[in-house]
Design a protein around this motif. Structure first.
Motif, PDB file in Angstrom:
ATOM      1  N   GLU A 168       0.795  -1.223   0.000  1.00 19.79           N
ATOM      2  CA  GLU A 168       0.000   0.000   0.000  1.00 19.79           C
ATOM      3  C   GLU A 168       0.824   1.268   0.000  1.00 19.79           C
ATOM      4  OE1 GLU A 168      -2.640  -0.443   3.274  1.00 19.79           O
ATOM      5  OE2 GLU A 168      -3.453  -2.306   2.499  1.00 19.79           O
ATOM      6  N   LYS A 169       2.131   1.171   0.008  1.00 20.86           N
ATOM      7  CA  LYS A 169       2.947   2.366   0.143  1.00 20.86           C
ATOM      8  C   LYS A 169       3.807   2.640  -1.080  1.00 20.86           C
ATOM      9  CE  LYS A 169       2.862   2.119   5.056  1.00 20.86           C
ATOM     10  NZ  LYS A 169       3.415   2.561   6.268  1.00 20.86           N
ATOM     11  N   GLN A 207       8.657   6.005  -6.627  1.00 19.45           N
ATOM     12  CA  GLN A 207       8.933   4.596  -6.358  1.00 19.45           C
ATOM     13  C   GLN A 207       8.481   3.729  -7.525  1.00 19.45           C
ATOM     14  OE1 GLN A 207       6.668   4.454  -2.775  1.00 19.45           O
ATOM     15  NE2 GLN A 207       8.476   4.748  -1.480  1.00 19.45           N
TER      16      GLN A 207
END
Length: 71
Positions: free
Chosen positions: A57-58, A63
């Motif tokens: 979820e991050k 990223q």
């Protein structure tokens, strides 16, 4: 040492150079990148079977771009 450089053979009875504990995003990514670089990698996780849905979820923004660059 990079994968391009010659590494000495592993001692008899040893079939891995690197052991990674934890098959979450970071462990799986590290094992994949190191394996592609030519290292003998063993990934150990507490679950025998990978979950059907891999939830992280991050991950966002830069990223995602970094993950795309390493394939």
């Amino acid at each position: 040492m990079t994968a391009d450089q010659s590494r000495p053979p592993l001692p008899a009875g040893i079939d891995t150079e690197i052991v990674i504990v934890g098959g979450g995003l970071s462990g799986t990514l590290a094992a994949n990148v190191l394996g592609r670089a030519g290292y003998q990698v063993t990934l150990i996780d507490r679950y025998a079977v990978f979950p059907r849905e891999f939830r992280v979820e991050k991950i966002a923004g830069d990223q995602i771009e970094k993950l795309r660059r390493i394939g």
